[in-house]
Enzyme design. Structure first.
Site, short mmCIF file in Angstrom:
data_model
loop_
_atom_site.label_atom_id
_atom_site.label_comp_id
_atom_site.label_asym_id
_atom_site.label_seq_id
_atom_site.Cartn_x
_atom_site.Cartn_y
_atom_site.Cartn_z
N ARG A 122 0.64 -0.45 -0.12
CA ARG A 122 0.12 -0.63 0.28
C ARG A 122 0.79 1.21 0.33
O ARG A 122 0.15 2.19 -0.52
CB ARG A 122 -0.77 -0.24 1.46
CG ARG A 122 -1.95 -0.51 0.82
CD ARG A 122 -3.26 -0.68 1.89
NE ARG A 122 -2.51 -0.63 3.50
CZ ARG A 122 -2.90 -1.19 4.51
NH1 ARG A 122 -4.51 -0.34 4.60
NH2 ARG A 122 -2.18 -1.58 5.50
N LYS B 256 3.93 -18.67 4.56
CA LYS B 256 3.74 -19.48 6.05
C LYS B 256 2.86 -18.16 7.01
O LYS B 256 3.23 -17.40 6.81
CB LYS B 256 4.85 -20.27 7.12
CG LYS B 256 5.32 -19.27 7.65
CD LYS B 256 6.42 -20.09 8.37
CE LYS B 256 5.91 -20.20 9.95
NZ LYS B 256 6.38 -18.97 10.96
N LYS C 193 16.20 -25.73 2.88
CA LYS C 193 18.21 -26.12 3.84
C LYS C 193 18.24 -27.28 3.54
O LYS C 193 17.67 -27.65 3.51
CB LYS C 193 17.34 -25.99 5.08
CG LYS C 193 16.92 -24.23 5.95
CD LYS C 193 17.45 -24.12 7.66
CE LYS C 193 16.58 -23.36 7.87
NZ LYS C 193 17.10 -22.25 7.99
N GLU D 18 16.46 -20.30 19.40
CA GLU D 18 17.53 -18.63 18.56
C GLU D 18 17.23 -18.06 19.64
O GLU D 18 17.05 -18.64 20.65
CB GLU D 18 15.86 -18.18 17.97
CG GLU D 18 15.61 -18.98 16.97
CD GLU D 18 14.65 -18.66 15.84
OE1 GLU D 18 14.80 -17.46 14.89
OE2 GLU D 18 13.69 -18.66 16.63
N HIS E 125 7.65 -25.98 10.71
CA HIS E 125 8.94 -26.19 9.79
C HIS E 125 9.73 -27.45 10.93
O HIS E 125 10.32 -28.37 9.90
CB HIS E 125 9.84 -25.18 10.70
CG HIS E 125 9.64 -23.99 10.20
ND1 HIS E 125 9.56 -23.79 9.14
CD2 HIS E 125 9.77 -22.41 10.91
CE1 HIS E 125 9.41 -22.42 8.61
NE2 HIS E 125 9.68 -21.99 9.67
#
Ligand code: BG6
Length: 512
Positions: free
Chosen positions: A60, A168, A202, A236, A260
């Site tokens: 936008r 996703k 991956k 992570e 995943h």
């Protein structure tokens, strides 16, 4: 060359992309900047894209082509990890970058895209082929799909192809995933639809298939007779990185495990396909996902652990808790850590636990799969033979997805010397040193796949639904449970309850 030979599939291995354009919806978003455009630039750098390849960005925000090009240039420079930024190449690449500002609810937006695609067919020989990429907020997917359909953009004429990549999350539960599917199929045929799960792109996840089915010695051990349990970790160290509002609604179970990590588990546990081609590989993955035992509500709390990070200290620096992150409510019940025990109800895996965990702000960034084998059936060596405490640890095969991509196998060895002392040692394969070339990023692989019409590494609706089904009882029990959060400190390995979950079966999480 026959289609039955997995190593001679002309589509996958020659990968010639025909002239085409890529239309990105959500072009002003994070994914476009961080992943998509840098991946496309790298493909251009490696001369993998056809001459005249064109990208049309839409969002936008009002801006012209030049401003869009400048933004993408800055983003590419900062997110290109291991490829030099070449100004001349960029100029050539940027000449194919265009931008159309427009609201997805406005039919005029699709009309403008249509005109642009027609223009590019002439000016840049795109052949009228187009790949649409949905990278907007998921709540806009149905609008964009409807808009493409109404504008007649979903069908190419005269041998031209049209495809759509759907980012996703594919729904936020089973019902919404089915609803989205209905919307897609009103407009696109199944073979035009590419549901992306970037973990499948991956290199190291693909290598699981090469490792299992390209070798003769591992597969005979790959079952309940020899495997004691499997641990899949995606840790992570980062927090929610400005995505507080999205993440607060999603949480780790939806954000990482439902998609995943269940796909990774399916890759580890699936049966061998007859050939490495889209339907066969996806059929086996889907079959595995459907074999995951669905927990009963009363089993959930013993087999799934929800966690949320509080303030913590890493390297002398104080990190805020999740509830202190921007955009997050001070009472958020979001799981920033999720762990679950899954069982696969089939002949190969009956009774073998698959432990899966993922979380933000954990001690380090690491994704790996550890296959722990059963101990030797009989102790030939006396306990005095032990040299180090972990000597009795059973064989462990670790498939390292990131960051130090590789595979290692732990086994016991005799210590040099006259006595019989044993110590665990590791045989190690490292991608980097063995091949000496950089591995393509997942988005490079997957974009080339979609541009060449190869859906092998994309998910399918039955896979998406089976994995929503697997996490459904956990989501619903957690939704009705008030957790005492936070329950782990930023920078730690997650909540204690997760260790307890494994301890109940006599297991412990490895520290990767
Ligand atoms: C995304 C999640 O799908 O995957 C993020 O939405 C997560 O929250 C990311 O950080 C992890 O991907 P990777 O490739 O860095 O392991």
């Amino acid at each position: 060359m026959t289609a039955a030979n997995p190593f001679h599939d002309p589509v996958r291995f020659e990968r010639r992309v025909s002239g085409c354009a890529l239309v990105i919806f959500g072009a002003n978003g994070d994914l476009t900047k961080r992943k998509l455009v840098p991946a496309l630039y790298r493909l251009a750098y490696e001369r993998r894209l056809p001459a005249g390849f064109s990208i049309v960005g839409n969002s936008r925000t009002a801006m012209g082509d030049d401003e869009f090009r400048e933004k993408m240039r800055e983003a590419t420079k900062s997110f290109l990890e291991d490829t030099p930024f070449d100004e001349d190449l960029w100029r050539e690449f940027a000449a194919g970058l265009f931008y159309i500002a427009g609201d997805l609810k406005d039919p005029g937006c699709y009309a403008a895209i249509r005109t642009k695609l027609e223009e590019l067919e002439q000016s840049r020989q795109t052949g009228g082929n187009a790949l649409f990429y949905l990278s907007t907020q998921p709540s806009h997917y149905a609008t964009a799909i409807g808009g493409l359909g109404a504008a007649g953009l979903a069908k190419g004429g005269n041998g031209q192809w049209r495809r759509i990549v759907v980012e996703k999350p594919f729904g936020h539960d089973l019902e919404s995933a089915r609803e989205l599917e209905r919307e897609i199929h009103k407009v696109f045929a199944e073979e035009q639809v590419y549901r992306i799960d970037h973990y499948l792109g991956k290199e190291t996840v693909q290598n699981i298939l090469a490792f299992r089915f390209g070798n003769g010695i591992f597969e005979p051990l790959w079952n309940r007779r020899y495997v004691n349990h499997v641990q899949i970790t995606a840790a992570e160290s980062i927090g929610v990185e400005g995505r507080g509002a999205y993440y607060q609604e999603a949480g780790a179970l939806r954000d990482m495990i439902q998609n995943h990590l269940l796909q990774v588990m399916a890759t580890v546990a699936m049966e061998p396909p007859a050939a490495f081609e889209a339907q066969g590989v996806r059929d086996e993955r889907a079959k595995l996902l459907r074999s995951i035992r669905i927990l009963k509500p009363e089993e959930v709390l013993a087999n799934a652990v929800s966690g949320q990070y509080g303030e913590g200290r890493v390297g002398g620096q104080v990190l805020p808790g999740f509830r202190q992150e921007p955009g997050v409510s001070p009472n958020a019940q979001t799981d920033t850590y999720a762990a679950a025990t899954f069982f696969v109800d089939n002949w190969r895996w009956a009774g073998v636990p698959f432990y899966i965990r993922s979380g933000k702000r954990l001690a380090k960034r690491v994704t790996d799969i550890a296959i722990q084998f059963n101990s030797a059936p009989h102790a030939v060596f006396s306990p005095q033979a032990r040299d180090a405490a972990p000597w009795s640890e059973p064989n462990l095969l670790v498939l390292r997805v990131q960051p130090e991509e590789g595979i290692s196998l732990r086994f016991l060895s005799k210590l040099p010397g006259s006595g019989m002392k044993l110590r665990p040692v590791t045989m190690d394969f490292k991608y980097g040193s063995s091949f000496g070339v950089r591995s393509p990023a997942a988005y490079e692989t997957l974009l080339i796949d979609a541009l060449t019409g190869d859906a092998t590494l994309y998910t399918r609706q039955d896979m998406v639904e089976a994995s929503w089904q697997a996490v459904h009882p956990i989501m619903s029990v957690w939704g009705n449970t008030k957790f005492d959060f936070p329950n782990y400190a930023a920078g730690s390995w997650g909540p204690k309850e997760s260790d307890d979950m494994l301890a109940r079966r006599g297991h412990t999480w490895r520290t990767p």
